[in-house]
Design an enzyme around this catalytic site. Structure first.
Site, PDB file in Angstrom:
ATOM      1  N   TYR A  84       0.838  -1.205   0.000  1.00  0.00           N
ATOM      2  CA  TYR A  84       0.000   0.000   0.000  1.00  0.00           C
ATOM      3  C   TYR A  84       0.873   1.256   0.000  1.00  0.00           C
ATOM      4  CZ  TYR A  84      -2.953   3.736   1.884  1.00  0.00           C
ATOM      5  OH  TYR A  84      -3.603   4.931   2.081  1.00  0.00           O
ATOM      6  N   LYS A  92       1.031   4.516  -2.707  1.00  0.00           N
ATOM      7  CA  LYS A  92       0.852   5.919  -2.348  1.00  0.00           C
ATOM      8  C   LYS A  92       2.100   6.734  -2.668  1.00  0.00           C
ATOM      9  CE  LYS A  92      -2.587   6.974  -0.996  1.00  0.00           C
ATOM     10  NZ  LYS A  92      -3.857   7.196  -1.744  1.00  0.00           N
TER      11      LYS A  92
END
Length: 247
Positions: free
Chosen positions: A153, A157
């Site tokens: 994740y 980002k």
């Protein structure tokens, strides 16, 4: 177009049910706001409640993984509702359990990063054509330095953040702009049930930081603001310290 005191008249939310995005819209709301367009994967699921009575709420279908549909959708929204003053890129998935699943990890990257690229470029083309408007990209401090506990994740980002800041530079002089927002842990439906991290905030705090940043013309906003200094130090912490902090 924003009115004389820089209040938006039309807002498009990519990820229309995002708690943070909706808080931003609420913070931006004024008598000048005429239209909010909620773009959701399932248009029927868009929650059109909770907005001021004078605001027209429209819904459109938006799938972050359907890259070919992004530019036509943006163009269609602008054609129907007029120039886009603020576009909030608020879609994304956490994907906390994908590190051992290459396919799921790639799917997460497709949503969080590839979707951000294709939709971001589509928005930028529209804003450049208008000569005004701001794309607000909800990034995360998770991308500043990735942690073992959510590195997939975090990497998505990081990619989204780098893309957004670069896109902002590419729009310089066009009248359009990009503002990259780096929140820490935010209480929302996405994080419900998760253990809170230091400096945890509510969506309203992010919204206040975003609106303040828009008024100042900021290119990057941290929420809460103190995270800028915290991560300014943590970026250079030795690896063993970083791993200890994540344990």
């Amino acid at each position: 177009m924003n009115n004389a005191i820089n209040q938006p008249q039309t807002i498009l939310v990519l990820g229309g049910n995002s708690d943070i995005a909706r808080a931003i819209v609420a913070e931006l709301s004024s008598p000048a706001l005429k239209t909010v367009v909620l773009a959701c994967r399932d248009e029927a699921s868009a929650d059109s409640t909770g907005f001021a009575d004078h605001v027209k709420v429209a819904t459109v279908t938006f799938d972050a993984t359907d890259h070919a549909a992004h530019a036509p959708m943006i163009e269609a929204v602008a054609a129907e509702h007029g120039d886009l003053d603020v576009v909030i890129q608020a879609f994304g998935q956490l994907g906390l359990d994908v590190a051992d699943d290459p396919v799921a990890a790639a799917q997460l990257a497709t949503v969080n990063y590839a979707g951000a690229v294709s939709s971001g470029l589509a928005v930028a083309a529209q804003l450049r054509k208008q000569g005004h408007g701001t794309l607000v990209v909800l990034s995360s401090v998770a991308g500043v330095r990735t942690r073992a506990s959510n590195f997939v994740y975090g990497s998505t980002k990081a990619g989204q953040d780098a893309f957004a800041t670069g896109l902002g530079h590419s729009l310089h002089g066009s009248g359009a702009s990009v503002m990259t927002v780096r929140p820490g842990f935010v209480r929302s439906s996405m994080t419900e049930g998760m253990e809170e991290a230091p400096f945890t905030i509510d969506a309203a705090v992010v919204a206040e930081a975003v609106v303040s940043g828009l008024k100042k013309g900021s290119s990057v906003v941290w929420a809460p603001a103190k995270l800028r200094g915290v991560f300014g130090l943590l970026k250079f912490a030795p690896d063993f310290v970083w791993r200890k902090l994540d344990s």
